[in-house]
Design a protein around this motif. Structure first.
Motif, PDB file in Angstrom:
ATOM      1  N   MET A   1       0.841  -1.200   0.000  1.00 13.36           N
ATOM      2  CA  MET A   1       0.000   0.000   0.000  1.00 13.36           C
ATOM      3  C   MET A   1       0.880   1.256   0.000  1.00 13.36           C
ATOM      4  O   MET A   1       1.870   1.344   0.719  1.00 13.36           O
ATOM      5  CB  MET A   1      -0.901   0.010   1.245  1.00 13.36           C
ATOM      6  N   ILE A   2       0.500   2.216  -0.836  1.00 13.62           N
ATOM      7  CA  ILE A   2       1.300   3.441  -0.977  1.00 13.62           C
ATOM      8  C   ILE A   2       1.053   4.371   0.208  1.00 13.62           C
ATOM      9  O   ILE A   2      -0.094   4.697   0.518  1.00 13.62           O
ATOM     10  CB  ILE A   2       0.945   4.159  -2.292  1.00 13.62           C
ATOM     11  N   ASP A   3       2.114   4.781   0.868  1.00 13.71           N
ATOM     12  CA  ASP A   3       2.025   5.720   1.984  1.00 13.71           C
ATOM     13  C   ASP A   3       2.166   7.130   1.418  1.00 13.71           C
ATOM     14  O   ASP A   3       3.277   7.630   1.217  1.00 13.71           O
ATOM     15  CB  ASP A   3       3.130   5.428   3.008  1.00 13.71           C
ATOM     16  N   ILE A   4       1.029   7.779   1.143  1.00 10.32           N
ATOM     17  CA  ILE A   4       1.032   9.094   0.490  1.00 10.32           C
ATOM     18  C   ILE A   4       1.730  10.137   1.354  1.00 10.32           C
ATOM     19  O   ILE A   4       2.490  10.971   0.849  1.00 10.32           O
ATOM     20  CB  ILE A   4      -0.422   9.529   0.193  1.00 10.32           C
ATOM     21  N   LYS A   5       1.483  10.077   2.676  1.00 14.25           N
ATOM     22  CA  LYS A   5       2.083  11.063   3.577  1.00 14.25           C
ATOM     23  C   LYS A   5       3.609  10.989   3.533  1.00 14.25           C
ATOM     24  O   LYS A   5       4.293  12.018   3.465  1.00 14.25           O
ATOM     25  CB  LYS A   5       1.579  10.834   4.998  1.00 14.25           C
ATOM     26  N   THR A   6       4.146   9.764   3.555  1.00 17.01           N
ATOM     27  CA  THR A   6       5.609   9.583   3.522  1.00 17.01           C
ATOM     28  C   THR A   6       6.179  10.043   2.188  1.00 17.01           C
ATOM     29  O   THR A   6       7.204  10.737   2.138  1.00 17.01           O
ATOM     30  CB  THR A   6       5.966   8.107   3.758  1.00 17.01           C
ATOM     31  N   ILE A   7       5.518   9.654   1.106  1.00 15.71           N
ATOM     32  CA  ILE A   7       5.984  10.040  -0.243  1.00 15.71           C
ATOM     33  C   ILE A   7       5.991  11.565  -0.378  1.00 15.71           C
ATOM     34  O   ILE A   7       6.946  12.156  -0.892  1.00 15.71           O
ATOM     35  CB  ILE A   7       5.091   9.398  -1.320  1.00 15.71           C
ATOM     36  N   PHE A   8       4.931  12.201   0.114  1.00 22.62           N
ATOM     37  CA  PHE A   8       4.838  13.663   0.023  1.00 22.62           C
ATOM     38  C   PHE A   8       5.932  14.324   0.854  1.00 22.62           C
ATOM     39  O   PHE A   8       6.552  15.309   0.434  1.00 22.62           O
ATOM     40  CB  PHE A   8       3.458  14.120   0.509  1.00 22.62           C
ATOM     41  N   SER A   9       6.190  13.769   2.044  1.00 26.52           N
ATOM     42  CA  SER A   9       7.224  14.321   2.928  1.00 26.52           C
ATOM     43  C   SER A   9       8.609  14.225   2.284  1.00 26.52           C
ATOM     44  O   SER A   9       9.396  15.174   2.332  1.00 26.52           O
ATOM     45  CB  SER A   9       7.201  13.572   4.259  1.00 26.52           C
ATOM     46  N   ALA A  11       9.200  14.038  -0.930  1.00 28.70           N
ATOM     47  CA  ALA A  11       9.202  14.945  -2.089  1.00 28.70           C
ATOM     48  C   ALA A  11       9.521  16.370  -1.659  1.00 28.70           C
ATOM     49  O   ALA A  11      10.327  17.058  -2.297  1.00 28.70           O
ATOM     50  CB  ALA A  11       7.849  14.886  -2.796  1.00 28.70           C
ATOM     51  N   VAL A  12       8.891  16.817  -0.576  1.00 28.94           N
ATOM     52  CA  VAL A  12       9.137  18.184  -0.081  1.00 28.94           C
ATOM     53  C   VAL A  12      10.582  18.339   0.357  1.00 28.94           C
ATOM     54  O   VAL A  12      11.223  19.366   0.093  1.00 28.94           O
ATOM     55  CB  VAL A  12       8.173  18.518   1.086  1.00 28.94           C
ATOM     56  N   ARG A  13      11.137  17.290   1.031  1.00 29.36           N
ATOM     57  CA  ARG A  13      12.534  17.346   1.468  1.00 29.36           C
ATOM     58  C   ARG A  13      13.477  17.447   0.272  1.00 29.36           C
ATOM     59  O   ARG A  13      14.457  18.193   0.292  1.00 29.36           O
ATOM     60  CB  ARG A  13      12.872  16.089   2.292  1.00 29.36           C
ATOM     61  N   ALA A  14      13.179  16.684  -0.782  1.00 31.45           N
ATOM     62  CA  ALA A  14      14.029  16.694  -1.974  1.00 31.45           C
ATOM     63  C   ALA A  14      14.000  18.055  -2.655  1.00 31.45           C
ATOM     64  O   ALA A  14      15.027  18.553  -3.146  1.00 31.45           O
ATOM     65  CB  ALA A  14      13.568  15.616  -2.954  1.00 31.45           C
ATOM     66  N   ILE A  15      12.821  18.686  -2.666  1.00 30.03           N
ATOM     67  CA  ILE A  15      12.696  20.018  -3.285  1.00 30.03           C
ATOM     68  C   ILE A  15      13.431  21.061  -2.454  1.00 30.03           C
ATOM     69  O   ILE A  15      14.127  21.933  -2.986  1.00 30.03           O
ATOM     70  CB  ILE A  15      11.201  20.390  -3.440  1.00 30.03           C
ATOM     71  N   LEU A 339       4.767  16.812  -9.388  1.00 29.64           N
ATOM     72  CA  LEU A 339       3.472  17.452  -9.141  1.00 29.64           C
ATOM     73  C   LEU A 339       3.590  18.590  -8.142  1.00 29.64           C
ATOM     74  O   LEU A 339       3.008  19.667  -8.341  1.00 29.64           O
ATOM     75  CB  LEU A 339       2.477  16.402  -8.631  1.00 29.64           C
ATOM     76  N   VAL A 340       4.347  18.368  -7.060  1.00 27.77           N
ATOM     77  CA  VAL A 340       4.526  19.416  -6.051  1.00 27.77           C
ATOM     78  C   VAL A 340       5.217  20.636  -6.640  1.00 27.77           C
ATOM     79  O   VAL A 340       4.820  21.779  -6.379  1.00 27.77           O
ATOM     80  CB  VAL A 340       5.325  18.872  -4.843  1.00 27.77           C
ATOM     81  N   LEU A 341       6.256  20.398  -7.458  1.00 29.85           N
ATOM     82  CA  LEU A 341       6.925  21.509  -8.134  1.00 29.85           C
ATOM     83  C   LEU A 341       5.945  22.317  -8.972  1.00 29.85           C
ATOM     84  O   LEU A 341       5.944  23.552  -8.962  1.00 29.85           O
ATOM     85  CB  LEU A 341       8.059  20.988  -9.025  1.00 29.85           C
TER      86      LEU A 341
END
Length: 409
Positions: A1-9, A11-15, A339-341
Motif C-alpha cells: 500500500m502506498i504511503d502518500i504522507k511519507t511520499i509527500f514528505s 518529495a518536499v525534502r528533496a525540493i 506534481l509538487v513543483l
C-alpha cells in the motif's frame, strides 16, 4: 500500500534540498499560469464590457434608419433620404407581434442656456417608449405626458451631466432652460449611467417630446419625419424573424415597387452584439492558448530537471529498492515531486496573475475581470503538466536495476 504522507514528505525534502534549482524549475509554470490568468481576465473583461454596453443600449434592439439618397450619380450616407416617419414605428409596433415597442428618434446638437451658464449637448426628440426600451429610470420628476406630446409642449428631461454643468447643486426641477433661444421647463432628471463602452457620456443629453422637436426645435422637410426608429423585440430570437416582416411592412407603406430599392436600412443590434461577443470569446481562447505555451515550456523544464534528479539520486533509488521499495513506490515518489513543483509554481503564478490583472485594469484602458474559473483552469492545467512531464523521469527511475543502482557513483 502506498504511503502518500511519507511520499509527500520525501518529495518536499528533496525540493527543499535544492531550493534555487526548484525555483528556477518552477519559473516556467509561474510565468505560464500568471500569463494565462491575465490574458483570460482581459478577454473576460471585454465580454463583460460588451454585455454592459448592451444593457445600457437596451435589449433586443432593432434600428430602422432612413435610406441612402442618390442625386446625379452621387450617393449620400444612411439617413440622407428622409423617408422614415414616427407613424412607421407605430405601424410596426401595432402590426408585427414580434415587436414590443417602437420609439421615434430625432437628434441634433445645440447650445442650451440657464442663467449665465451654457452647455453644448445632444438634443433628442422622442417619447416615453425610448426610456422603457433603454430601461432608463428617472431620478426624480416625471416623464412626458400625453398632453406634452400632443401639444408639442416645451418640456425637457435632463441627463445628470447637463444638470451638473448648468445647475450645479441647484434643483433643476421646474426651472426654465433655453434651447435655441426657446424656453423649456425641466420636468425630470434621469438616473446617471456614466460612459458607454465606446467612451460616450450617456448622461450628456437633453430629451424633449418628438412633436416639439419636429415642429419647433429641429424642423423637418416632411411632416412627422424622424431620423430613425428604435425597436425592441419581445426576445433576442424575435429580432431575426422580425426583420423580414419589418421590411415587407415598410415597403408596403412607402409604396415601393418590385424593382425599387429599399428607402430604409434595418440594423439588428442584437446580431451585431452577438457577433462582437463571439469575436471576443474567440480572442479570449486564442490569448489563453498562446499563454498556455509557457506552461508547456515549464513542463519541459520540469522533465529535464527530474531526469537530472534521477541521475543524481541513482544510488538512493538502489538503496530504497534493496530494502523493499517496489517499482511503483519509486514511480510515485518522482511523480509526486514533479506534481509538487508544478503546484507550487501554479500557486505563485495565481498570485502574480491576480496582481497582474489588477494592475492592467488600473493602469490601462484594457478591461480585466478575473473569475474563479479562469483561476482554477490554469492552476489545474499546471498540475496536469507536472504529472505528464514527470511521468517519463518517474518511469525511468522505477526501471533501474537495484544492483547497478547501488554500484553507481
Amino acid at each position: 500500500m502506498i504511503d502518500i504522507k511519507t511520499i509527500f514528505s520525501i518529495a518536499v525534502r528533496a525540493i527543499k534540498a535544492n531550493k534555487m534549482r526548484s525555483i528556477l524549475t518552477s519559473l516556467g509554470i509561474i510565468i505560464g499560469v500568471a500569463a494565462v490568468i491575465v490574458m483570460l481576465a482581459i478577454g473576460n473583461g471585454a465580454q463583460i464590457s460588451i454585455q454592459n454596453e448592451m444593457k445600457t443600449m437596451g435589449s433586443n434592439l432593432i434600428i430602422v434608419r432612413s435610406g441612402v439618397a442618390t442625386s446625379s450619380g452621387a450617393r449620400g450616407g444612411h439617413g440622407s433620404q428622409p423617408t422614415m416617419k414616427a407613424a412607421d414605428g407605430d405601424a410596426i409596433q401595432e402590426k408585427i407581434s414580434a415587436i414590443r415597442l417602437a420609439a421615434p428618434i430625432l437628434e441634433e446638437t445645440a447650445q442650451i442656456v440657464y442663467g449665465n451658464a451654457n452647455w453644448s449637448t445632444g438634443i433628442t426628440g422622442t417619447d416615453n417608449r425610448m426610456f422603457e426600451i433603454k430601461d432608463w429610470d428617472l431620478a426624480y420628476g416625471r416623464l412626458f405626458s400625453e398632453s406634452d406630446v400632443k401639444n408639442a409642449a416645451k418640456t425637457a428631461i435632463l441627463g445628470k451631466t447637463v444638470v451638473n454643468e448648468l445647475f450645479g447643486d441647484v434643483d433643476p426641477l421646474g426651472k426654465t432652460i433655453r434651447i435655441k433661444g426657446m424656453p423649456f421647463q425641466v420636468i425630470g432628471v434621469l438616473v446617471g449611467r456614466g460612459q458607454s463602452g465606446m467612451g460616450q457620456d450617456q448622461d450628456d443629453a437633453v430629451f424633449i417630446p418628438i412633436s416639439t422637436a419636429q415642429k419647433k426645435v429641429m424642423g423637418t422637410m416632411f411632416p412627422d419625419q424622424v431620423r430613425f426608429i428604435m425597436l425592441q423585440a419581445v426576445d433576442s430570437q424575435s429580432t431575426y424573424t422580425a426583420q423580414d416582416e419589418i421590411k415587407q411592412l415598410l415597403r408596403q407603406r412607402h409604396n415601393l415597387g418590385l424593382n425599387k430599392e429599399d428607402d430604409f436600412v434595418i440594423m439588428n443590434l442584437t446580431q451585431m452584439m452577438e457577433m462582437m461577443e463571439n469575436s471576443t470569446r474567440i480572442m479570449t481562447i486564442l490569448l489563453g492558448s498562446i499563454a498556455s505555451i509557457s506552461l508547456l515550456v515549464g513542463g519541459i523544464g520540469i522533465m529535464n530537471i527530474m531526469l537530472v534528479s534521477v541521475t543524481e539520486r541513482t544510488r538512493e533509488i538502489g538503496i530504497r529498492m534493496a530494502i523493499g521499495a517496489k517499482s511503483w513506490d519509486i514511480r510515485w515518489q518522482f511523480l509526486t515531486e514533479s506534481l509538487v513543483l508544478s503546484l507550487i509554481g501554479g500557486l505563485a503564478g495565481v498570485v502574480i496573475g491576480l496582481v497582474g490583472a489588477e494592475l492592467v485594469a488600473h493602469f490601462s484602458t484594457l478591461p480585466a475581470k478575473v473569475s474563479i474559473f479562469y483561476v482554477l483552469l490554469p492552476f489545474s492545467f499546471a498540475g496536469l503538466v507536472g504529472l505528464f512531464f514527470g511521468f517519463y523521469p518517474a518511469y525511468k527511475a522505477s526501471l533501474l536495476n537495484p544492483i547497478n543502482a547501488l554500484r553507481y557513483e
